[in-house]
Design a protein around this motif. Structure first.
Motif, short mmCIF file in Angstrom:
data_model
loop_
_atom_site.label_atom_id
_atom_site.label_comp_id
_atom_site.label_asym_id
_atom_site.label_seq_id
_atom_site.Cartn_x
_atom_site.Cartn_y
_atom_site.Cartn_z
N SER A 78 0.79 -1.15 0.25
CA SER A 78 0.16 0.01 0.01
C SER A 78 0.86 1.06 -0.14
N LEU A 153 -6.21 3.42 -4.30
CA LEU A 153 -5.91 2.02 -4.68
C LEU A 153 -5.89 1.65 -6.43
N ALA A 156 -2.08 1.96 -6.92
CA ALA A 156 -1.49 0.31 -6.36
C ALA A 156 -1.87 -0.69 -7.22
N VAL B 56 -5.51 -3.50 -0.06
CA VAL B 56 -4.79 -3.93 -1.31
C VAL B 56 -4.97 -5.30 -1.58
#
Lengths: 295, 220
Positions: A78, A153, A156, B56
């Motif tokens: 992250s 996100l 990522a 994630v």
């Protein structure tokens, strides 16, 4: 014309806090330790100009590549998680068996310096912050938490799958860095590229820095929490900032003063002839300040 | 067919055994990603267990299962416990949840920023003082997780963050919840959408299944 800088006296890897940290060292083991912490996207060789001069003052200078930078271990999925950097530093001090240490850091490394001093007063004797009093408050204010989280996100996802940008030559990378850090001399950009890149899969060059460092994951990091961390500092702090305008020295005088005021025992000096990279542009002045403050 | 995503707690010694009973009952596609450092999954490189990392992992599990945004089944009901509930909130903030079921996830006592920093410092000292938490783990769950996490429960930040969560929320609070008694309904009011509180005497998977099932979509 390349910089004529001596190589570090020693290079090592240490395993701390479940990661591997590259250390560059100058001076004699056994002398009092000075830790030097580089800025974001930089690496330990950023201190090649200053470190030998600090060692010549009678210090054992220890310079890590922070995790996610240089030759050290990678960041997590992250992105950067601040407490991990602090655990890494505690591990380095433990490894070198020299507590308490003196610490100096630039920009992001200056932020780490103050956070480490705040968290571990037993490990730090004195701290120098070089233009690293944090982002401006407006940059820390999240206007739209949903958009911020969605972007984080999505970034990522993207960084996990896309190939890291590869440049045909190191010269091009140095020129790009020079365009971003206009006050940083080109030969310094070349030095940072020489030690901060590695061959890419396509025959070109890629930065060693972990692309995940750009991920800003959601968390309670605000101006108020930064000031609270400063208020908890129990050691003397010296803050050095450049006197010249620089696009990377982005705090207003009012913002800077508010942050200085939060630190109990602090001295602030501005250095003429320097912008954000005070230790590069005015190595002599920074060495002089450190000699006085650290001795 | 509404999808289900389950995010277990940090330090859960048996996440699969605990949550497969919910997955088995679910009438639709379901995912139970076991987080790094738990069960058979190796610990994360670098030793970081932030809830953001868990989010994630969850996002990647959904992508691997081919749960893209925009198809008929849409985003899942996300059930999270404790640390997994915080990760579930992050997934929802990012727009990748259709509904949330938060088990003991409304948060610990409110702290001001000075206490937030002090708690983080205490956590750092606890980890530094525990050789098992520093060394590469030889057991699962990772001994580092015994120290929990520094508090994130600063009221203003939490309120701003939760206002961005507009999907339906069901909070299940058990006696093990860190939320101070009586504070649950005030915390629910922070969310940007409909929210309901279920206070129970013990965690019952059947009850969780019923609550999650009552929120079944499909969600856009």
């Amino acid at each position: 014309m390349p910089l004529n800088l001596a190589e570090p006296h020693r290079a090592a890897f240490v395993d701390v806090n479940r990661t591997r940290i590259r250390l560059w060292e100058w001076g004699r083991p056994g002398d009092p330790v000075v830790l030097l912490l580089h800025g974001g996207w930089d690496h330990g060789r950023m201190w090649d100009g200053l470190a030998p001069e600090v060692a010549a003052l009678g210090f054992h200078v220890v310079v890590p590549d922070a995790r996610g930078h240089g030759d050290s271990g990678r960041l997590s999925l992250s992105g950067a998680f601040w407490p991990m950097f602090l655990l890494d530093l505690a591990g380095i001090v433990e490894q070198r068996g020299a507590r308490p240490v003196r610490v100096a850091g630039h920009s992001f490394g200056g932020g780490l310096t103050l956070a480490f001093t705040s968290a571990f007063p037993e490990l730090v004797e004195r701290a120098v912050n070089i233009d690293g009093l944090g982002p401006p408050p407006e940059m820390m204010l999240v206007q739209d938490h949903a958009a911020m989280a969605a972007q984080w996100l999505a970034d990522a996802d993207r960084l996990a799958t896309e190939r890291q940008r590869e440049y045909p030559t190191q010269e091009e990378m140095a020129e790009k860095r020079k365009a971003i850090n206009t006050r940083l001399p080109l030969e310094w950009c070349e030095h940072l590229v020489r030690h901060g890149t590695r061959p890419g899969p396509g025959g070109g060059w890629i930065w060693k820095s972990d692309p995940n460092f750009r991920l800003g994951s959601p968390g309670p990091f605000t101006e108020e929490t930064l000031l609270a961390s400063y208020r908890a500092i129990r050691r003397p702090v010296l803050v050095l900032t450049g006197r010249e305008p620089d696009q990377w020295s982005f705090l207003t005088a009012a913002d800077r003063d508010r942050r200085l005021d939060a630190i109990g025992d602090v001295a602030h000096h501005t250095v003429a002839g320097a912008g954000h990279y005070v230790h590069v542009e005015r190595t002599d002045a920074v060495v002089e300040h450190m000699a006085s403050f650290f001795s | 067919m509404t999808r289900l995503l389950v995010l277990h707690d940090a330090g859960d010694p048996s996440p699969v055994e605990r949550w497969s009973r919910l997955v088995d009952r679910w009438d639709g596609p379901a995912l139970l990603p076991v987080q790094p450092g738990h069960g058979e999954v190796p610990p994360p490189e670098g030793g970081n267990y932030s809830a953001a990392d868990a989010a994630v992992v969850a996002a990647r599990a959904m992508a691997s299962a081919g749960w893209p945004h925009g198809d008929d089944d849409g985003w899942p009901v996300v059930v999270g416990q404790g640390w997994g509930a915080y990760a579930a909130e992050l997934v929802a903030m990012a727009g990748r949840a259709g509904a949330l079921v938060l088990i003991d996830g409304l948060g610990g006592p409110w702290v001001g920023v000075d206490a937030l920093v002090a708690d983080q410092h205490a956590w750092l000292h606890a980890v530094v003082g525990d050789p098992d938490a520093l060394a590469p783990p030889r057991s699962s769950p990772d001994p580092r997780l015994a120290h929990g996490f520094p508090t994130v429960w600063e009221r203003a930040h939490t309120a701003a963050r939760r206002a961005a969560i507009t999907v339906p929320v069901a909070a299940i609070e058990t006696p093990a919840s860190p939320t101070p008694p009586g504070d649950g309904s005030r915390r629910l009011a922070q969310f940007g959408g409909d929210a309901a509180l279920h206070e129970v005497d013990a965690l019952d998977i059947g009850a969780v299944a019923a609550i999650a099932g009552s929120m079944a979509g499909p969600f856009p």
